[in-house]
Design an enzyme around this catalytic site. Structure first.
Site, PDB file in Angstrom:
ATOM      1  CG  ASP A 121      -1.883   1.126   1.264  1.00  0.00           C
ATOM      2  OD1 ASP A 121      -1.883   1.940   0.328  1.00  0.00           O
ATOM      3  OD2 ASP A 121      -2.663   1.210   2.232  1.00  0.00           O
ATOM      4  CE  LYS A 134      -3.863   4.958   0.922  1.00  0.00           C
ATOM      5  NZ  LYS A 134      -3.166   4.147   1.957  1.00  0.00           N
ATOM      6  CG  ASP A 148       5.980  10.719  -8.955  1.00  0.00           C
ATOM      7  OD1 ASP A 148       6.175  11.508  -9.905  1.00  0.00           O
ATOM      8  OD2 ASP A 148       6.552  10.818  -7.847  1.00  0.00           O
TER       9      ASP A 148
HETATM   10  O1  3DU Z   1      -7.806   1.599  10.453  1.00  0.00           O
HETATM   11  P1  3DU Z   1      -7.022   0.313  10.473  1.00  0.00           P
HETATM   12  O2  3DU Z   1      -6.007   0.240  11.566  1.00  0.00           O
HETATM   13  O3  3DU Z   1      -7.905  -0.892  10.398  1.00  0.00           O
HETATM   14  O4  3DU Z   1      -6.118   0.285   9.134  1.00  0.00           O
HETATM   15  C1  3DU Z   1      -6.607   0.576   7.870  1.00  0.00           C
HETATM   16  C2  3DU Z   1      -5.489   0.465   6.865  1.00  0.00           C
HETATM   17  O5  3DU Z   1      -5.955   0.759   5.563  1.00  0.00           O
HETATM   18  C3  3DU Z   1      -4.325   1.391   7.102  1.00  0.00           C
HETATM   19  O6  3DU Z   1      -3.157   0.713   6.655  1.00  0.00           O
HETATM   20  C4  3DU Z   1      -4.592   2.573   6.217  1.00  0.00           C
HETATM   21  O7  3DU Z   1      -3.421   3.221   5.812  1.00  0.00           O
HETATM   22  C5  3DU Z   1      -5.268   1.901   5.035  1.00  0.00           C
HETATM   23  N1  3DU Z   1      -6.215   2.720   4.311  1.00  0.00           N
HETATM   24  C6  3DU Z   1      -7.283   3.293   4.912  1.00  0.00           C
HETATM   25  O8  3DU Z   1      -7.457   3.146   6.125  1.00  0.00           O
HETATM   26  C7  3DU Z   1      -8.181   4.041   4.154  1.00  0.00           C
HETATM   27  C8  3DU Z   1      -8.030   4.176   2.830  1.00  0.00           C
HETATM   28  O9  3DU Z   1      -8.909   4.840   2.124  1.00  0.00           O
HETATM   29  C9  3DU Z   1      -6.949   3.567   2.229  1.00  0.00           C
HETATM   30  C10 3DU Z   1      -6.070   2.834   2.998  1.00  0.00           C
END
Ligand code: 3DU
Length: 222
Positions: A64, A66, A69
């Site tokens: 992840d 994201k 670029d």
């Molecule tokens: O909130 P949690 O701890 O369950 O983690 C959610 C994960 O997903 C975290 O790695 C965050 O960076 C990622 N994420 C989002 O939470 C929301 C998004 O829109 C995209 C990625």
């Protein structure tokens, strides 16, 4: 050979711990209850990208980063990610079709996958990712040949709408379950293929039990 993502449990672990020992311990503990491990900047900056190869022996790894670029830089990032043993990369779509196409092309060369962020899950996540922008990004993801999109578990109605845009050919992975308040069952019912769960699993006293709980919550819907 790194593992390839397939749906069995419908749960992806978001592994935002920052040291290798915890990362490997938690991953081994929950491996049977999750289908993949999502890593990002917190873990990779804490341990180095070599963690990806170690985790990829336990479960498929989704990077992840994201990625957002110009096409050339995106390609260089994706090459590192796939060379490191990751099965998929998460990229942004707002950079436009040429950047996204380059990521998908690189993934195809490696026989790997691209997920495109269509909308984010935090409260401010729909400030710029408005309804029409998210749908446009989702449509572009479909056109580009991406494997799937990322849509917010905190807004299941948006997951449903975005599923309508992409149809059944692309996958949806949804973060926002647990610590951010989203419901795993509602998200899967809205059309997501996997929920992504981080803190409520790795931050609990018994990560395996928490992962199993999410798995059981959604098993009748997948
Ligand atoms: O909130 P949690 O701890 O369950 O983690 C959610 C994960 O997903 C975290 O790695 C965050 O960076 C990622 N994420 C989002 O939470 C929301 C998004 O829109 C995209 C990625």
């Amino acid at each position: 050979m790194s593992k390839s993502l397939a749906r069995k449990n419908g749960v992806i672990l978001a592994l935002d711990v920052t040291d290798e020992k915890t990362a490997l311990t938690v991953s081994r503990e929950v491996a049977e209850a999750v289908d993949a491990i999502k890593i990002g900047y917190p873990l990779v900056l804490g341990t180095g990208l070599s963690i990806a190869e170690k985790l990829s022996r336990i479960a498929p790894v989704i990077a992840d980063f994201k990625v957002a670029d110009i096409p050339n830089t995106d390609r260089l990032i994706c090459e590192h990610v796939f060379d490191a043993g990751c099965d998929a990369v998460i990229v942004q779509g707002f950079t436009g079709p040429d950047s996204l196409t380059e990521c998908v092309k690189t993934a195809n060369e490696y026989q790997k996958k691209v997920f495109v962020v269509a909308e984010m899950s935090h409260p401010g996540g729909d400030h710029f990712f408005t309804d029409s922008v998210s749908k446009e990004i989702a449509a572009m993801a479909k056109k580009s040949g991406a494997f799937g999109i990322v849509a917010p578990a905190t807004r299941p109605e948006r997951v449903k709408e975005l599923r309508g845009v992409i149809g059944s050919g692309l996958k949806i992975i949804s973060p926002g379950v647990g610590a951010q308040g989203g419901s795993a069952a509602d998200t899967i019912k809205a059309g997501a293929d996997w929920v992504i769960v981080g803190r409520s699993i790795y931050g609990s006293k018994n990560p395996r039990e928490e992962a199993e709980k999410v798995k059981r919550e959604i098993e009748k819907y997948i």
